[in-house]
Design a protein around this motif. Structure first.
Motif, short mmCIF file in Angstrom:
data_model
loop_
_atom_site.label_atom_id
_atom_site.label_comp_id
_atom_site.label_asym_id
_atom_site.label_seq_id
_atom_site.Cartn_x
_atom_site.Cartn_y
_atom_site.Cartn_z
N GLU A 93 0.96 -1.25 0.14
CA GLU A 93 -0.05 0.03 -0.04
C GLU A 93 0.91 1.41 -0.01
OE1 GLU A 93 -3.83 0.63 -0.31
OE2 GLU A 93 -3.13 -1.63 -0.90
N HIS A 94 -0.10 2.39 -0.37
CA HIS A 94 1.32 4.13 -0.06
C HIS A 94 2.03 3.67 0.59
CE1 HIS A 94 -1.55 4.82 -3.84
NE2 HIS A 94 -2.15 4.33 -3.18
N GLY A 95 1.70 3.67 2.16
CA GLY A 95 2.36 3.66 2.79
C GLY A 95 3.41 2.86 3.68
N GLY A 96 3.28 1.76 2.63
CA GLY A 96 3.71 0.69 3.26
C GLY A 96 3.43 -0.59 3.56
N ALA A 97 2.09 -0.44 4.29
CA ALA A 97 1.45 -1.70 4.21
C ALA A 97 1.75 -2.88 3.68
CB ALA A 97 -0.01 -1.38 4.42
N GLN A 138 -5.38 0.61 12.04
CA GLN A 138 -4.07 1.75 11.18
C GLN A 138 -2.74 1.27 11.98
OE1 GLN A 138 -5.83 6.01 11.34
NE2 GLN A 138 -4.84 6.09 13.39
N TYR A 139 -2.42 1.96 11.66
CA TYR A 139 -0.59 2.53 12.12
C TYR A 139 -0.79 2.84 13.16
CZ TYR A 139 2.22 0.45 7.83
OH TYR A 139 3.23 0.01 7.12
N PRO A 140 -0.45 2.16 14.41
CA PRO A 140 -0.61 2.61 16.16
C PRO A 140 0.22 3.64 16.35
CG PRO A 140 0.37 0.64 16.68
CD PRO A 140 0.05 0.77 14.36
N CYS A 141 1.41 4.24 15.57
CA CYS A 141 2.28 4.65 16.67
C CYS A 141 3.07 5.61 15.59
CB CYS A 141 3.16 3.83 17.27
SG CYS A 141 2.82 2.94 18.25
N THR A 142 2.76 5.61 14.71
CA THR A 142 2.96 6.29 13.58
C THR A 142 2.12 8.46 13.07
OG1 THR A 142 3.68 4.76 11.68
CG2 THR A 142 3.59 6.51 10.95
N ALA A 143 3.04 9.17 12.83
CA ALA A 143 2.14 10.58 12.49
C ALA A 143 2.20 10.51 10.97
CB ALA A 143 3.10 11.04 13.42
N ILE A 144 1.44 11.98 10.55
CA ILE A 144 1.47 11.48 9.66
C ILE A 144 2.92 12.46 8.67
CG2 ILE A 144 0.38 14.50 9.55
CD1 ILE A 144 -0.83 11.12 6.47
N ASP A 145 3.50 12.99 9.39
CA ASP A 145 4.67 13.43 8.94
C ASP A 145 5.71 12.81 9.15
OD1 ASP A 145 4.59 13.23 11.26
OD2 ASP A 145 5.95 15.18 11.85
N GLU A 146 5.54 10.97 10.25
CA GLU A 146 6.16 10.06 9.43
C GLU A 146 5.82 8.82 9.01
OE1 GLU A 146 6.66 10.18 14.41
OE2 GLU A 146 5.62 9.08 13.14
N VAL A 147 5.01 9.17 7.38
CA VAL A 147 5.11 7.98 6.59
C VAL A 147 6.33 7.89 5.87
CG1 VAL A 147 3.31 7.61 4.76
CG2 VAL A 147 1.76 9.04 7.07
N ARG A 148 6.35 6.69 5.46
CA ARG A 148 7.48 5.62 5.03
C ARG A 148 7.04 5.80 3.37
NH1 ARG A 148 12.14 4.25 7.07
NH2 ARG A 148 12.08 5.56 9.34
N TRP A 149 6.29 6.49 2.27
CA TRP A 149 5.51 6.34 1.17
C TRP A 149 6.42 5.89 0.46
CZ3 TRP A 149 0.49 8.30 0.19
CH2 TRP A 149 0.47 9.08 1.17
N VAL A 150 5.54 4.91 -0.87
CA VAL A 150 6.78 3.74 -1.43
C VAL A 150 6.52 4.36 -2.75
CG1 VAL A 150 5.65 1.54 -2.36
CG2 VAL A 150 4.91 1.29 -0.11
#
Length: 457
Positions: A93-97, A138-150
């Motif tokens: 997925e976009h954020g690495g899921a 949802q990612y439990p420990c991630t904020a939007i500015d910490e997203v690792r975009w694929v």
């Protein structure tokens, strides 16, 4: 834009052909599939795992792609998925899921066996790279500015689409990158069979979602919701998310659905290198006559891609895909296909569920979805306690599974897949509330304890 003939590139019959499964009242296949989205997390800090690096999610895909018979999938040179030799697929997925998509199974019990084995094997491989796979909402420990975009080529196009919507699309990037779900797919037959199943699944998605709320954390802290995912979805592109009005109509027809889809713009289109490119922001129906900027006009591949760019609670394509629920913990992942199979594939349960829910329109569903996101089973749906409606839907689902077992269409083990939902009702503690209790025990060590408790073993 290049001017083209006024004759549409696809006829109404061709548009309808995606949903044309023959004339029988009941579908012949009655297969069931599942898609499980799992966060890729550092087992100690709960941080999102990056795409790149020797211990990133790309390395996981590369190891899968190296297996005999596997087929890697690239997006402009970036490895983003693998078709597995034994059937099914793994994609990012976009954020690495990491998403596992099963091949269709003949029944829930078969799916539980094959899907469970595949997920455990995938999680064991991820463990070799030093990270855990954790399903949920949802990612439990991630904020939007910490997203690792694929590096998906469609990611900037999607973000641009949401930005164009202004406030109506403000939460789109968070939905893309931080939310997780577990989805199930089902067959349909004749137009009447399609309409009956679609109406029921759409109507039931809202109250049943209260059984699955599982997104109470964000950036390592309680977010004030039991489902931040549902809260985000209610504020993301309202024209193509949640409950589509035509799908609740008593007189639903494929033509009504086609008209709705034609009224929406396409977001992106495939390119020969496996990527995506932007398209003119006009209704898809306009593209049929005026074409794309390169002078070509949509074909059936474009139409199918456009249908995939709908984010409704039940997505209609060649199958019915249920998408409303937060992903439950791994130990309860089969509750999703079991719950829906009992309602979808047993007509008396399906009709009884529709009678229970008919009359509630898009406004009532929208209000209930917001309430469920905040309060879970304590919410109300169309003037009734959600807990009572969800309990009745669960009873009807169990009745449907028992009937299928008696008819030799399902195995007895399928009923046990509903046990986690019976426990939620009996204890009045949702998956989200259990996670909040875990956080309250010791916020400092929460990430490590959460991952240990909820990772796929």
């Amino acid at each position: 834009m290049v001017t083209a003939s006024r004759t549409p590139s696809l006829s109404r019959a061709e548009l309808r052909s995606v949903f044309d499964h023959g004339g029988s009242d009941e579908c012949a296949g009655e297969l069931v599939g599942i898609e499980v989205e799992a966060a890729a997390l550092d087992p100690v800090t709960g941080a999102a795992v990056p795409y790149e690096g020797e211990r990133g999610v790309r390395a996981l895909l590369a190891s899968l792609a190296a297996e005999p018979g596997a087929e890697p999938e690239y997006d402009r040179g970036a490895l983003v998925g693998v078709r597995l030799a034994g059937g099914g697929a793994v994609s990012l997925e976009h954020g690495g899921a990491v998403e596992f998509s099963s091949p269709p199974a003949r029944c829930v019990a078969e799916l539980a066996g094959t899907g469970g084995r595949a997920l455990r094997e995938l999680a064991e491989r991820a463990r070799r790279f030093g990270f855990a796979l954790v399903p949920g909402g949802q990612y439990p420990c991630t904020a939007i500015d910490e997203v690792r975009w694929v590096p998906h080529s469609r990611t900037p196009l999607m973000r641009r689409h949401f930005a164009r919507l202004g406030e109506a699309g403000a939460w789109g990037p968070r939905v893309m990158s931080m939310t997780l779900s577990t989805q199930a797919t089902f067959d349909f037959g004749s137009p009447a069979d399609l309409g009956e199943k679609l109406r029921t699944l759409v109507a039931a998605s809202t109250p049943a979602a209260a059984l699955f709320v599982n997104a109470p954390m964000e950036a390592g802290r309680p977010c004030g919701m039991l489902s931040r995912r549902m809260h985000y979805l209610s504020r993301t592109d309202p024209w193509r998310t949640r409950v589509v009005p035509v799908t609740l109509r008593e007189d639903f027809s494929v033509d009504l659905f086609v008209d709705w889809a034609l009224s929406l713009p396409m977001i992106h289109r495939a390119t020969p290198d496996g990527g995506r490119r932007s398209v003119p922001q006009v209704p898809f129906g306009t593209l049929l006559t005026e074409g794309f900027e390169d002078g070509t006009r949509p074909d059936l591949l474009d139409w199918r891609a456009h249908l995939s760019q709908m984010f409704t609670d039940v997505r209609l394509r060649e199958t019915l895909e249920t998408r409303a629920f937060d992903g439950p913990p791994f130990g309860a992942f089969t509750a999703v296909p079991a719950f829906w199979s009992g309602l979808t594939y047993h007509r008396p349960s399906r009709l009884a569920a529709w009678e229970l829910l008919r009359g509630a329109g898009p406004r009532q569903h929208g209000e209930a979805l917001d309430d469920i996101a905040r309060r879970g089973l304590a919410a109300r749906f169309d003037g009734r306690p959600v807990r009572e409606v969800a309990a009745e839907l669960l009873r009807l689902s169990a009745d449907g599974l028992r009937a299928r077992i008696a008819a030799g269409l399902e195995r007895p083990a399928a009923l046990a897949c509903l046990d986690p939902l019976h426990e939620v009702l009996a204890t009045e503690a949702t998956f989200a509330e259990r996670t909040l209790a875990l956080w309250r025990e010791d916020p400092t060590s929460f990430p490590e304890r959460f991952v240990a408790a909820h990772r796929i073993p």
